[in-house]
Design an enzyme around this catalytic site. Sequence first.
Site: not given
Ligand code: NAP
Ligand code: SF4
Length: 662
Positions: A165, A252, A334, A337, A339, A421, A554, A639, A648
């Site tokens: 690593e 890394h 697992c 993720c 996260q 996913k 943003k 939510g 999640a």
């Molecule tokens: P989010 O992260 O809050 O993103 C919402 C997006 O919409 C932002 O880009 C925001 O950015 C835009 N937005 C918000 N209000 C708006 C409006 N009125 N008009 C236009 N644009 C607007 O939420 P999300 O993507 O819905 O995800 C929800 C949750 O799930 C989050 O906590 C996220 O972290 C989680 N999640 C995580 C993953 C992962 O890979 N870890 C994957 C999916 C979801 P601007 O305001 O800059 O435009």
């Molecule tokens: Fe696996 Fe996600 Fe749990 Fe880490 S947080 S152990 S990646 S399920």
Amino acid sequence: MSEFPHLLTPLALGSVTLRSRVIMGSMHTGLEERGDWAAAARFYARRAEGGVGLIVTGGMAPNREGGVFPGAAGLYEAQDVANHRQVTQAVHAAGGLIAMQILHAGRYAFGKDCVSASALRSPISPFTPVALDEAGIEAQIAAIATAAARAREAGYDGVEVMGSEGYFLNQFLSPRVNTRTDGWGGSAMARMRLPLAVMERVRAAVGRDFLVIYRISLADLVPEGSFWGDTVALAKALEPSVDLFTSGFGWHEARVPTIAASVPAGAFVGLTARLKAEVTVPVAAANRINTAALAEEILASGQADLVALARPLLADADFVAKARAGRADRTAPCIACNQACLDHTFAGKLATCLVNPAAAREAEFAASPAAVPLRVAVVGGGAAGMACAATAAERGHAVVLFEAAQALGGQMRLAARVPGKAEFGDLLAWFARRLADAGVEVRLGATAGPEDLAGFDRVVLATGLKPRRLDLPGAETAPDYAAVLAGRVLGQSVAVIGAGGIGFDVATALVGAEGGLQGWRAEWGVGDPSASAGGLVEAVPEPPARQVWLLQRKAEKPGRGLGKTTGWIHRAHLAAKGVRMLGGVVYLGFGPEGLRISRDGQEEVLPVGDIVLCTGQESERTVAQALTAAGQGFDLIGGAADAYQIDAQRAIEEGVRLGLAL
Ligand code: NAP
Ligand code: SF4
């Protein structure tokens, strides 16, 4: 006959016998840095109870300069031994074996005293290391050997020395970091002198009747990384000192993902198999092995003698015990993720698990039978509702779960449709089995109102979210992410509005999935380390299924809010697919000519035929409002309680916490 005969066959290794072929790979929790050694002991003992053959601790620094960050846990003072002894005693009392990982971070140490072969800063560190002189090298070797001796004194059954690593020993192996010409560098032979000296001294310090493991880098995945021939030469030279090789992949600083969800299962096992053919000591496979079935397949096909799993044992401490009991399908998966584990570690928070919030918090999340069994209604079969219903029912409550859709899962069901996913689908299936085992009455297609809920002692509302609509001319009927992930067919050019986690997921789905392991290797430029340094070749991603724009208001770079250890992967993947990611966008309108926007005061029209709304979510509280109007009490989680940044991890944790408290 067991389903997993190879996995469950004991293995004599050095002076000990492992109960199963599963090693718990090194996983840092952060408990030791908090001084909570009792909790660390509980965490490891719980994994030992679950039948794992050998536990390897999180990385322990052999001295101050080798710590990953200032104050990182280690074993470099005699007084540390007593803390470690709490861990070893607890694991032994649970019938397990435990080895301590010695991790010298070299130039990855986050501090100005960091040391390495040469004064070359890593691209992921602000600190330029001090190039060690002869005495400095000797001091590092002595520190590692002393830490090994102290590990023995603390009651460990062995040590694993981190040689992969991109950490200290690995740094000496590569001309990328080692530009010395003084006998510790210059030729491949000279560059391997440090790991050889370290392992000889470690062996001398601990004697023959103590496990000595070397984690070897089988593909550095960085420019100027080792060639396979050099790796094999190193392994052969190390054999007299070691009892086992565990596999490591990618420094890394590599720009190739090695453990993220998008990495195909078992992607690196082939290299472990090649090492096994070259050496006589056992070898352990690692990375993206998260089911007993895959582990069994790897062992049965002779590709490895052991499998090392880290994160899957956070998700389920009973991984091995369930395989032994013929209940492998009850293992919490697992989902890779990162996260709640690695992302937490990098944020300086305690590591735990999205799937299993009790991980590393065993005492806090200990379940006890319900004092008075209650009739509990849970409304909403998403992550929060399922976690709450299952936890409450397992404690003895009579639970009815109402879900308005015809299937369980909520947002999790959508996530499972995103390329990379799919394991969310496994998680959902696991929840469904758990609900059935616990006797939860699941009512699908059931909307619950005040009358349906009147006869229950407790009502839990986990009604989740609804997509936020956008007030934009022409976007009145535009599909949201839920419709698109559910299968809505779109054209050849699409603008995704909103670049949060969901916007990235939708863009990923729209550009199309990679074609299996070969496609993944081509996209990330993963080749054969026999033919190219570090196993890196030119990346040749498959063309995207369509042209995609990913937009946010943003002014910053889209994707900054994504997970620390996975965000760069999502950004790099979309960039490789030609996705145009724009920040600072003002939306003006959508029509037949495309999406009209302005940036920096300049208007332009993106020539897209479709837009998708990924503009966040709002709490779904229709049932809550009806109950409030009827004067009925309830608990609100997930939510439905707070839509802001709900994911999640938080949903499951809230569900489990309430399920334990009812
Ligand atoms: P989010 O992260 O809050 O993103 C919402 C997006 O919409 C932002 O880009 C925001 O950015 C835009 N937005 C918000 N209000 C708006 C409006 N009125 N008009 C236009 N644009 C607007 O939420 P999300 O993507 O819905 O995800 C929800 C949750 O799930 C989050 O906590 C996220 O972290 C989680 N999640 C995580 C993953 C992962 O890979 N870890 C994957 C999916 C979801 P601007 O305001 O800059 O435009
Ligand atoms: Fe696996 Fe996600 Fe749990 Fe880490 S947080 S152990 S990646 S399920």
